[in-house]
Write an enzyme that holds these catalytic residues in place. Structure first.
Site: not given
Length: 229
Positions: A54, A57, A87, A90, A105, A170-171, A215
Site C-alpha cells: 500500500y 500504491r 469502490q 484513490d 472500500h 468502470g465497474t 470514462a
C-alpha cells in the site's frame, strides 16, 4: 431544486489516469495473490509485505492526475445534485473537485488503528512497522479488505434510494456488496452504464442506456445525453 444524480464508480474510472485496475485475469494484484495483500489474514501473516504494497500504491497517487472523466463528473454538479459512490481507494474524484464522495472500500491517503477502527488519520507518506496510533497500536491502511465489513454501505444505499438518475462507470458490478447497490434505485430510474466492455445487457435493468466507452469519452457522451433529456 436540482435532480439527484448518483454515480457508482469502479477501477475503470481511474484507468485512464494510469492506475491499474483492481486485478488482472489470473486473479493477481500487481503480482501478488489478492489474499496476501487484501485480507486480515494476509496482514497478520506478513504485515511488512502488506504495508509495502500500500505504500507503493500511495506513492503512485503523487504521479497521476484526474482524467477528463473525473472532471466531467465535477461539471455535472452545475446541473445536478451529484453524489459519487466509489469502490476506488484513490483520491482522484476529490482532486477533480467533486463535492460529495463516499468511499466504499477505504482511502489510500488514510490509515487507521489496528486496535480501534474509528481512529482514522490522514497519511501521505509510508506506513512502517512501529508507526502507532494514540493507543500505541500499529497503524494499518484504511482499506476494506476481503472478509471485512463495508461500513459505508448503508450510507451508499440511502443515496441510491433517492437517485433520480443512476450512472455506473468502470465497474464490472461483480464485487459485493457494492454490486447490489443498483437494486436499491427507484423503479424506472434512468440508468447509464459506461464501460468499454459492458458486462450488462439492456434487458438486465429497466430504462438502461449502455455507453460503450471509457470514462472520459463516456462521461462526455453522458453529459450530452443529459443536456437533451
Amino acid at each position: 431544486m436540482k435532480k439527484k444524480l448518483v454515480v457508482l464508480s469502479g477501477a475503470g474510472m481511474s484507468a485512464e489516469s494510469g492506475i491499474a485496475t483492481f486485478r488482472d485475469a489470473n486473479g493477481l494484484w500487481e503480482g501478488h495473490d489478492i489474499m496476501e495483500v487484501a485480507s486480515p489474514e494476509g496482514f497478520a501473516n506478513n504485515p511488512e509485505l502488506v504495508l509495502d504494497f500500500y505504500n507503493k500504491r500511495r506513492a503512485q497517487l503523487k504521479e497521476v492526475q484526474p482524467n477528463l472523466g473525473h472532471t466531467n463528473l465535477k461539471k455535472l454538479e452545475d446541473l445536478y445534485n451529484v453524489t459519487i459512490v466509489t469502490q476506488n481507494v484513490d483520491d482522484l474524484h476529490e482532486r477533480a473537485g467533486s463535492s460529495n464522495i463516499i468511499h466504499l472500500h477505504g482511502e489510500l491517503r488514510k490509515v487507521r488503528s489496528t486496535l480501534n477502527e474509528s481512529l482514522i488519520y490522514n497519511w501521505e507518506e509510508d506506513v512502517n512497522i512501529g508507526d502507532f496510533c494514540e493507543l500505541k497500536s500499529q497503524l494499518r491502511p484504511h482499506i476494506v479488505w476481503f472478509g471485512e465489513d463495508v461500513p459505508m454501505i448503508e450510507k451508499a444505499i440511502l443515496e441510491v434510494e433517492q437517485a433520480d438518475i443512476l450512472v455506473i462507470i468502470g465497474t464490472s458490478m461483480q464485487v459485493y456488496p457494492a454490486a447490489g447497490l443498483v437494486n436499491y434505485a427507484p423503479i424506472n430510474t434512468p440508468i447509464y452504464f459506461i464501460d468499454p466492455n459492458p458486462a450488462v445487457n439492456k434487458s438486465d435493468f429497466n430504462n438502461l442506456t449502455i455507453i460503450k466507452s471509457g470514462a472520459s469519452e463516456g462521461t462526455t457522451t453522458l453529459a450530452n445525453l443529459l443536456s437533451r433529456a
